[in-house]
Design a protein around this motif. Structure first.
Motif, PDB file in Angstrom:
ATOM      1  N   GLU D 158      26.211  37.395  42.998  1.00  0.00           N
ATOM      2  CA  GLU D 158      26.520  37.763  44.098  1.00  0.00           C
ATOM      3  C   GLU D 158      26.999  36.987  45.082  1.00  0.00           C
ATOM      4  O   GLU D 158      26.606  36.151  45.821  1.00  0.00           O
ATOM      5  CB  GLU D 158      25.728  38.752  45.033  1.00  0.00           C
ATOM      6  N   VAL D 159      28.880  36.859  45.854  1.00  0.00           N
ATOM      7  CA  VAL D 159      29.140  35.746  46.293  1.00  0.00           C
ATOM      8  C   VAL D 159      28.583  36.273  48.458  1.00  0.00           C
ATOM      9  O   VAL D 159      29.229  37.527  48.762  1.00  0.00           O
ATOM     10  CB  VAL D 159      30.698  35.811  46.894  1.00  0.00           C
ATOM     11  N   TYR D 160      27.505  35.661  48.534  1.00  0.00           N
ATOM     12  CA  TYR D 160      27.393  36.571  50.347  1.00  0.00           C
ATOM     13  C   TYR D 160      28.728  36.113  51.360  1.00  0.00           C
ATOM     14  O   TYR D 160      28.823  36.498  52.019  1.00  0.00           O
ATOM     15  CB  TYR D 160      26.131  35.488  50.373  1.00  0.00           C
ATOM     16  N   TYR D 161      28.706  34.728  51.020  1.00  0.00           N
ATOM     17  CA  TYR D 161      29.911  34.735  52.632  1.00  0.00           C
ATOM     18  C   TYR D 161      30.764  33.426  51.689  1.00  0.00           C
ATOM     19  O   TYR D 161      29.941  32.620  50.861  1.00  0.00           O
ATOM     20  CB  TYR D 161      29.140  34.494  53.806  1.00  0.00           C
ATOM     21  N   TYR D 162      31.499  33.151  52.313  1.00  0.00           N
ATOM     22  CA  TYR D 162      32.849  31.633  52.458  1.00  0.00           C
ATOM     23  C   TYR D 162      33.181  31.178  54.249  1.00  0.00           C
ATOM     24  O   TYR D 162      33.194  32.449  54.880  1.00  0.00           O
ATOM     25  CB  TYR D 162      34.225  32.469  51.579  1.00  0.00           C
ATOM     26  N   ASP D 163      32.655  30.092  53.453  1.00  0.00           N
ATOM     27  CA  ASP D 163      32.743  29.646  55.316  1.00  0.00           C
ATOM     28  C   ASP D 163      33.289  28.208  54.817  1.00  0.00           C
ATOM     29  O   ASP D 163      32.986  27.456  55.224  1.00  0.00           O
ATOM     30  CB  ASP D 163      31.147  29.611  55.928  1.00  0.00           C
ATOM     31  N   SER D 164      34.382  28.115  56.438  1.00  0.00           N
ATOM     32  CA  SER D 164      35.342  26.931  55.643  1.00  0.00           C
ATOM     33  C   SER D 164      35.485  26.354  57.072  1.00  0.00           C
ATOM     34  O   SER D 164      36.264  27.484  58.067  1.00  0.00           O
ATOM     35  CB  SER D 164      37.102  27.538  55.095  1.00  0.00           C
ATOM     36  N   THR D 165      36.064  25.010  57.185  1.00  0.00           N
ATOM     37  CA  THR D 165      36.310  24.599  58.067  1.00  0.00           C
ATOM     38  C   THR D 165      37.548  22.899  58.232  1.00  0.00           C
ATOM     39  O   THR D 165      37.658  22.342  57.016  1.00  0.00           O
ATOM     40  CB  THR D 165      35.228  23.710  58.687  1.00  0.00           C
ATOM     41  N   ARG D 166      38.666  23.467  58.672  1.00  0.00           N
ATOM     42  CA  ARG D 166      40.273  22.724  58.102  1.00  0.00           C
ATOM     43  C   ARG D 166      40.427  22.697  59.833  1.00  0.00           C
ATOM     44  O   ARG D 166      41.209  23.611  59.454  1.00  0.00           O
ATOM     45  CB  ARG D 166      40.363  23.739  57.539  1.00  0.00           C
ATOM     46  N   ILE D 167      40.180  21.488  60.108  1.00  0.00           N
ATOM     47  CA  ILE D 167      39.895  20.972  61.329  1.00  0.00           C
ATOM     48  C   ILE D 167      40.898  19.229  61.091  1.00  0.00           C
ATOM     49  O   ILE D 167      40.242  18.682  60.295  1.00  0.00           O
ATOM     50  CB  ILE D 167      39.053  21.019  62.169  1.00  0.00           C
ATOM     51  N   ASN D 168      41.628  19.138  62.264  1.00  0.00           N
ATOM     52  CA  ASN D 168      42.375  17.565  62.315  1.00  0.00           C
ATOM     53  C   ASN D 168      43.198  17.611  63.058  1.00  0.00           C
ATOM     54  O   ASN D 168      43.123  18.765  64.161  1.00  0.00           O
ATOM     55  CB  ASN D 168      43.075  17.390  61.341  1.00  0.00           C
ATOM     56  N   ARG D 242      37.571  19.073  55.966  1.00  0.00           N
ATOM     57  CA  ARG D 242      37.599  20.169  55.137  1.00  0.00           C
ATOM     58  C   ARG D 242      36.952  20.530  54.142  1.00  0.00           C
ATOM     59  O   ARG D 242      36.285  19.852  53.009  1.00  0.00           O
ATOM     60  CB  ARG D 242      39.265  19.366  53.796  1.00  0.00           C
ATOM     61  N   ARG D 243      35.916  21.602  54.286  1.00  0.00           N
ATOM     62  CA  ARG D 243      35.004  22.312  54.210  1.00  0.00           C
ATOM     63  C   ARG D 243      34.562  23.060  53.891  1.00  0.00           C
ATOM     64  O   ARG D 243      34.911  23.613  55.553  1.00  0.00           O
ATOM     65  CB  ARG D 243      33.813  20.865  54.856  1.00  0.00           C
ATOM     66  N   THR D 244      34.033  23.475  53.427  1.00  0.00           N
ATOM     67  CA  THR D 244      33.662  24.900  53.116  1.00  0.00           C
ATOM     68  C   THR D 244      32.693  25.509  52.219  1.00  0.00           C
ATOM     69  O   THR D 244      32.308  24.404  50.971  1.00  0.00           O
ATOM     70  CB  THR D 244      34.732  25.395  51.488  1.00  0.00           C
ATOM     71  N   ARG D 251      23.517  30.452  43.155  1.00  0.00           N
ATOM     72  CA  ARG D 251      23.818  29.543  43.545  1.00  0.00           C
ATOM     73  C   ARG D 251      24.034  29.164  45.286  1.00  0.00           C
ATOM     74  O   ARG D 251      25.499  30.141  45.775  1.00  0.00           O
ATOM     75  CB  ARG D 251      24.303  28.983  42.668  1.00  0.00           C
ATOM     76  N   MET D 252      24.331  27.957  45.923  1.00  0.00           N
ATOM     77  CA  MET D 252      25.565  27.618  46.915  1.00  0.00           C
ATOM     78  C   MET D 252      25.891  26.691  46.734  1.00  0.00           C
ATOM     79  O   MET D 252      25.523  25.947  46.086  1.00  0.00           O
ATOM     80  CB  MET D 252      24.262  27.602  48.431  1.00  0.00           C
ATOM     81  N   ILE D 253      27.630  26.886  46.975  1.00  0.00           N
ATOM     82  CA  ILE D 253      28.359  25.553  47.167  1.00  0.00           C
ATOM     83  C   ILE D 253      29.182  25.134  47.976  1.00  0.00           C
ATOM     84  O   ILE D 253      28.985  25.912  49.086  1.00  0.00           O
ATOM     85  CB  ILE D 253      29.647  26.026  46.283  1.00  0.00           C
ATOM     86  N   VAL D 254      28.657  23.880  48.629  1.00  0.00           N
ATOM     87  CA  VAL D 254      29.717  22.984  49.137  1.00  0.00           C
ATOM     88  C   VAL D 254      30.498  22.512  48.510  1.00  0.00           C
ATOM     89  O   VAL D 254      31.068  21.504  47.468  1.00  0.00           O
ATOM     90  CB  VAL D 254      28.853  21.982  49.803  1.00  0.00           C
ATOM     91  N   TYR D 255      32.527  22.683  49.385  1.00  0.00           N
ATOM     92  CA  TYR D 255      33.298  22.247  48.735  1.00  0.00           C
ATOM     93  C   TYR D 255      34.228  21.411  49.507  1.00  0.00           C
ATOM     94  O   TYR D 255      34.500  22.011  50.568  1.00  0.00           O
ATOM     95  CB  TYR D 255      34.335  23.364  47.716  1.00  0.00           C
ATOM     96  N   ASP D 256      34.064  19.463  49.902  1.00  0.00           N
ATOM     97  CA  ASP D 256      33.836  19.041  50.073  1.00  0.00           C
ATOM     98  C   ASP D 256      35.606  17.612  50.234  1.00  0.00           C
ATOM     99  O   ASP D 256      35.691  17.037  48.866  1.00  0.00           O
ATOM    100  CB  ASP D 256      33.568  18.015  51.409  1.00  0.00           C
ATOM    101  N   ASP D 257      36.870  18.670  50.212  1.00  0.00           N
ATOM    102  CA  ASP D 257      37.918  18.242  49.622  1.00  0.00           C
ATOM    103  C   ASP D 257      38.971  16.531  49.881  1.00  0.00           C
ATOM    104  O   ASP D 257      39.338  15.824  49.592  1.00  0.00           O
ATOM    105  CB  ASP D 257      39.312  19.477  50.140  1.00  0.00           C
TER     106      ASP D 257
END
Lengths: 357, 357, 357, 357
Positions: D158-168, D242-244, D251-257
């Motif tokens: 079950e997806v609890y949250y999506y938390d993204s930081t997209r800054i520059n 660029r980190r979500t 499971r939990m995912i860290v996606y760092d573009d």
């Protein structure tokens, strides 16, 4: 009527090993704390020539006997085993005296200044059937034990190389150079990971501050299997690095001891070379780039694992993982490295060593 | 009536240097693109034995002449200068032919396979008053030029060491080992940073895939000033690292070429040792831990800076920063390293070199 | 005849503040250790309802009185000041009782469950002329104090935003949600850095485990000056992050509390917008990309700095940096955030607050 | 006699889709390059009002027709499909004109300025049976597609949250604020990952430079399933992030573009709460800390994957993954966010949306 609690120190049972700690400077307090934390042993006595150190020890361990003269620690009847946590130059004399007094010994790394001293300690311990163990702490970390598993299980495959960077600013040691201080960690890890002995060692270094002790060095070990190990150690680096790469035919490992978690990363990466007849050389190389995997490693404090192992070895007369014989291996590697260092890196061929594990 | 635009390639003025590029494989397209981008020169011709490569070249540079035979590039009258971007084994023959045809030469690193070849090219260029320049790209990066400034201005102080890690997975080269492929970058950076020559070089390595070319190596250079340089190069590493530490008496630098910004970090850190008479050795060492500073470095593409420099040298008959003489220095270091490699790291003393800068 | 040392606990002089610590669970041992380390005070008594906790406390502080009932700590005549290190729901009752008994109080964050309780404590302390201080630890770190200096000296310029990420896995609290546990750190830092009060607060969050306590939340504070603060707090994150960005008109700061060194990085970066008449909007924006600078920050342990400050405030009747009034500010922010949280982020306008600093 | 090669541009076969690119500023060249690289289509025409842009386009694509007026691109008979790569305010007019001229359309994100415009484009495309696709590039990256697989296969739970930081720092846009520029990426990723629709959206932001466009914002989306998404977007940040984080029950995912490799890390971490009767709340929480795993993701360029998909949709009359309907979803989210932004974060309840996927 009052609920005021007793504040008696825990009364060690007869089965509880009394350990005397000689040396309460930088590392001694950590050894003492681990002894105090571990079931089956307690801090019976602490010795240090410094009044300040003894005062600190007394505040922490009100139940321990405190001695200015290390010989009194060994003579203390409440002491069953002695932890020698002093500068290297004192290891041999203190450990030998402790063994002769019938006490088991845990000695700080490196075990001795010379391999002759090391052999003498081993002989003394064997004759008296006492445990002699060396404090090669990293062997007891969850990370290194996990890597050992990966090597033993064939996950890594043939080990091509071990390449370590262990650098930081300080601490400049008074009686040993950077090899005897920092490289000893990698040597003990390598000895633990590989069922192999080096056939040649070379080392080069520099003493930039003209203090007569090398503050940076590079050591290379050539193993009979073809494995090559390189150690980069430096007391004069702007940043702290504790990073080891282990390349194998099946997997590659990056071990970063400063990572708060994910200290060990396993990469399914490598190269296949097909020895083709054609002359178009590039065509025969193919690269394998697969997943990366960071296995969870035990977060139990290594020193506690180590002290538990020491207590178990004493209680059950077992050979320690980091026995005197292992300690001797490391000291002899250090001697060969020093020999090469004095010849500007000229590689030193090793006399056939009987590996003890 | 229509606003459809003309699509004529820019017509190069007479002052515009026509460059012929020999080799359009991995690196050639980058050289060509930089030539196309730079004012004062243009891609006049491209040569490659592969039809595919030529077809790609033709799509990108419709105005350039395309030749399967490299000798035709040299003979092409629209070509004033030749960029030799082929495997090392072809450098000498191609560069010599170009010089003999009166063309200026930019040659890929390393300049030649042997120092004798290098000396011959220099002689030929000198005799004909032609520019001979080597593509040591890193010398033209904003990061390395900033570090050079910091060294020259005394910010770093006495340079104690240069310690570089340049590792990744692949690309295995067909005709050279990892030293001739990767270490050449560090050797050219060191040559640029230090006004000093090595007095001895040692190198050790291993060919884990039994392809007869070392895929990992460690090279140590001992300089007359006491500076020690260590290069860790590896084609068989799970991760890509491009990290150099430079330790000095005043400041220390960490140069990480993979950082998107802040490639150069300057640390105000170090150690002072007071040579006291007392025997309490520890007391005499004090550590300086100050600020860190990451100066902004030019983000201009290094290859463009380099091509502009080449055009300027040709136009104004200047000695390039990475002249043939510098290229020869590097080739001779590589020869000494190879000699040591073949003796398992036995250090090779260098004949006194006349440093050319 | 013997050199055996005395093992008497240090006898506190009359000027030495006797502190009683109530609560010896997770954080209490840290408070106690800092008290023991600091000159001018000592651990006089420790209270905890758990026998285990008391036993641990006794081993560490053999000189301290141990009490199962917290009221006995307050009543203990050797206790001059009380540190309340218990769950939030007990703060008010315990701190009030201590003040009424004439004891100075250091209370764990957040000060109380409600602002009414906070106001009552302040009033009680004022009436009796006792010190009431809140354990907002971060305010006493070298990093936050350095940032405060940079703000006060105008290095940062006008503060545009404060954007913090404070996430990790656990520890789920029993009696408060993640805002009252983690966001309180940022609120106290913001209160310390900015001479400004929020005019509106919004907060949203989620309780993914249906335990009736939010385990993640986002809080936004709008300040009268235009500064906007955003706090991202989460107990259910796979990785630990402690990272704050502070954007200003002159400089921008990245504060990463998990960095072993270089916790504070100052970037000379920003944007200038020239309000031109032309309609080509892009043209009027220019970017400033200058150096980065990581000032050395004090590595002194924050808790020790804090305890020293507490001792100094008691001795010299000074107003603490993190006084009861400051603690009340924070509690009121938490109340407003909770109010918004219950309305799915609907922003709550704040009654004009009189900022106390 | 000569081996000089022909330099004719590749002659597109009849089956090769001719694409006209309108807008050759920042992003247009990337779209054009991807079209040129992809089999089955070619750059037939390029339109831009700027002479400089057209000149650059002509040098790169000598075979393409160049037009100053975008209407000429649409009218060009060699153009079968149009890529609209202009500022948002022009999307509607241009895309509508292209559809009316019977051309397929690929339009830059966000699709339109309003959802009414989006609906009109969809209707027009449907009526004429033309493909309408939006350039939501991230949906075509190997990383996002891997995450989608992990979600679909139940690895995340079950997806609890999506938390993204997209800054520059930058680029400040002329006609849209930071939400319409940066948050649109996350909205399209969320729409792709979750089979769910938001029920409420709130957004707050600030325009620190008083240019009437928000340069930083926080957006929260509440989903019917309980998932919460938070987007942190900022044009005025000192560093690029660029980190979500994606938190799930399994499971939990860290996606760092920005990671060069290992962009997606999967953590076997989480929390179990047993709803026990006892009041000792802490006891019922247990933490699961297992391995981390970084699956290899495709390194194929996302834009190329996207263009191939566009060509396939045109050739086989398939519904694109990022169809006009999806683009409309995103535009409507942006409208709701804007509405909330104008009310200082007051959450906006969404009219029931029919999710199109």
């Amino acid at each position: 009527m009052t609920n005021r609690q007793q504040r008696e120190p825990k009364a060690p049972s007869r089965a509880c090993l009394g350990v005397g700690v000689i040396g309460y400077g930088y590392w001694g307090p950590n050894i003492a704390r681990s002894i105090a934390t571990t079931e089956g042993c307690h801090v019976a006595a602490i010795g240090d020539a410094s009044d300040d150190a003894l005062a600190r020890a007394g505040r922490m361990y009100p139940g321990a006997h405190l001695w200015k003269n290390w010989r009194d620690v060994i003579a203390d009847p409440s002491v069953d085993a002695v932890a020698v946590v002093t500068p290297v130059r004192q290891h041999y004399e203190m450990a030998l005296a402790a063994l002769r007094a019938g006490k088991h010994v845990l000695v700080e790394k490196p075990m001795t200044e010379t391999s002759a001293q090391g052999a003498a300690l081993i002989e003394e311990a064997d004759r008296r059937n006492l445990i002699l163990m060396v404090d090669h702490t990293f062997v007891y970390t969850g990370a290194v034990q996990k890597i050992r598993d990966l090597v033993v299980q064939g996950i890594v495959g043939e080990v091509y190389y071990y390449d370590s960077t262990r650098i930081n600013l300080g601490l400049f040691q008074s009686d040993v150079n950077v090899i005897w201080d920092l490289a000893v960690h990698d040597l003990s890890i390598i000895d633990f990971l590989l069922d192999d002995v080096p056939v040649a060692i070379s080392a080069c270094g520099a003493d930039h501050l003209h203090g007569n002790r090398e503050n940076m060095a590079h050591i290379v070990l050539y193993f009979s299997s073809g494995t090559i190990a390189h150690l980069n150690v430096n007391w004069l680096a702007p940043v702290k690095v504790r990073r080891t790469l282990i390349g194998g035919s099946q997997r590659m490992i990056v071990y970063d001891d400063l990572e708060p978690s994910e200290k060990v990363k396993v990469y399914d990466r490598g190269v296949d070379i097909r020895l083709a007849q054609e002359r178009i050389h590039e065509a025969r190389v193919s690269y394998r780039i697969g997943d990366m995997w960071a296995p969870q490693t035990s977060v139990k404090e290594a020193l506690v694992t180590e002290i538990e192992h020491f207590v178990d070895c004493v209680a059950n007369n077992r050979v320690p993982l980091t026995s005197g014989a292992v300690g001797l291996n490391i000291v002899s590697y250090l001697e060969y490295a020093t020999q090469s260092l004095n010849q500007r890196g000229h590689p030193v061929e090793l006399a056939p060593l009987r590996r003890v594990s």
